[in-house]
Design an enzyme around this catalytic site. Sequence first.
Site, short mmCIF file in Angstrom:
data_model
loop_
_atom_site.label_atom_id
_atom_site.label_comp_id
_atom_site.label_asym_id
_atom_site.label_seq_id
_atom_site.Cartn_x
_atom_site.Cartn_y
_atom_site.Cartn_z
N LYS A 36 3.48 67.57 57.57
CA LYS A 36 2.39 66.71 58.05
C LYS A 36 2.55 65.28 57.50
CE LYS A 36 -1.59 68.90 57.89
NZ LYS A 36 -2.91 69.42 57.47
N LYS B 144 -0.68 72.39 48.07
CA LYS B 144 -1.97 72.97 48.45
C LYS B 144 -2.49 73.81 47.30
CE LYS B 144 -4.53 73.06 52.22
NZ LYS B 144 -4.53 71.99 53.22
N1 GLU Z 1 -6.89 69.45 53.43
C1 GLU Z 1 -6.52 68.43 54.35
C2 GLU Z 1 -5.33 68.85 55.18
O1 GLU Z 1 -5.07 70.01 55.35
C3 GLU Z 1 -6.36 67.06 53.69
C4 GLU Z 1 -5.30 66.97 52.65
C5 GLU Z 1 -5.35 65.65 51.87
O2 GLU Z 1 -6.11 64.77 52.21
O3 GLU Z 1 -4.59 65.56 50.92
O4 GLU Z 1 -4.66 68.04 55.76
#
Ligand code: GLU
Length: 523
Positions: free
Chosen positions: A146, A158
């Site tokens: 991502k 994560k």
């Molecule tokens: N939890 C969100 C995601 O899955 C945001 C992650 C973030 O802002 O670091 O993209």
Amino acid sequence: MASSKKSTQARKKSSSSDSRSSTPSKTKKDASRKNGVAAKSKSGQGVSRLTSLISSEPSFFRTVERYFDRAADHADFPTGILNQIRACNSVYMIRFPVRIKNDVKVFTGWRVQHSHHRLPTKGGIRFADHVTQDEVMALAAQMTYKCAIVNVPFGGAKGGVQVDAKKYDLDVVERVTRRYTMEMIKRNCIGPGIDVPAPDYGTGQREMAWIADTYQAVSPGQMDALACVTGKPVSQGGIRGRHSATGRGLFFAVREALATEKNAKLFGMEPGLEGKRVIIQGLGNVGYWAAKNLQDGGTEIIGIAEYEGGIYDKNGLDVEEVFQHRNETGSILNFKQAKNVKQRNKLLEYDCDILVPAALENQINSGNASRIKAKMIAEGANGPVSANAEEVLLKRGIHMLPDIYANAGGVTASYFEWLKNIAHVRFGRIGKRHEEGTNKRIVNMIEQVTGHSLSPSDRALFIHGADEDDYVDSGLEETMITAYYEIVDAYRSNSKVKDLRTAAFLVSIDKIGTSYMELGIFP
Ligand code: GLU
């Protein structure tokens, strides 16, 4: 094309054995409890492994690996580099005690850092009693891809804690959050340049403020300490626009995907948002903001599904009113003249143009994929479409805006928040008034030369200097549009790439692979 079938097999063999490993033995559990230390453990995969076996779906992490392999076959990197991109670098499993009334409860949590090719690593923290290690690993891997897609210069990570926060008093949730943070600090896996958590399912601004406070409390004199976590309240170093950014980013993605005849053709639709019929699953942070933005953009929200069931009105639902109704009654059901759809996932199968699953993973699976009637699926959640379902949908000509792109608005705004924290200044603070002064002089001159006076509202609009929320919105829009065309270019320029998810993975593999090739492998 350096990577052949042989290299795919090599990757499969070396594929993280974690996703297939069994629940650890009692002895191992006992040992880690006794020592009270974090271990690189394979625990917590029992549930997701069982679910996968029952449903014949691969586990979530295995699914992400499958997507990776499919794309890697079109990438031009040595097999070893591809193996390194794909592997989860660090998996920390943590067990920690929390005092609850007169007793102590032991909680289980994880922090997974999937890739360190860029630092810090970045990714949210999930609080839910069903969180598993496989899930956290999958989500961490997705964060890597991502971030690469939207050019956020971070590795992927994560976190997760097995806790249903709704079951506990607020002070318990606070102690769980602070103790989990402390466990991360002890292992040096949180910090502005190390690993930066953010909200995810079950956590929000409140938890992020506790994390920031805990970190600051034990980091005296560390000037950048606030940048150890994003998604904080604006009053505590958060950034305006972060809260709505994932939903807003999804809106930009959908808008771009339908912006031109050429773009919209992939989804079998006419260009433009006007009058497109949308069904949303999940009215949480992502779903709510996606729905609101899509409605303001001209679409009709004809269905909304939530935990308690769904509501449907072919003439369109007012998102804000539904949201208020849920706040007042505790349910979206029985909203005005809308039809109740008791079986919550049934609504996903209703006829619509755009389906936005914005709740949890695996919502569109081999059980319902053949009945989905949407023309486009915009993935607000992470992993809402299972690997088997995807195969069915693609065969039926239904394309997805993949999660690693469609919901990347959140981490994009997180990046802006991190920049704000290390710069110690709000975007717009220094230049806004200067910009307004310049604009004022230009407007005055135009009025003088034309002899025409602008209305007060037009005048204010022209003069307005960019403030923090303008910058975040502009940065988000630019990011989502640029990434869309990078993905679509990869899709169009490679006839063997059949879908946008593979194209998105290919784009990120190219960026991460280039990074490894240029940096070299230490030592
Ligand atoms: N939890 C969100 C995601 O899955 C945001 C992650 C973030 O802002 O670091 O993209």
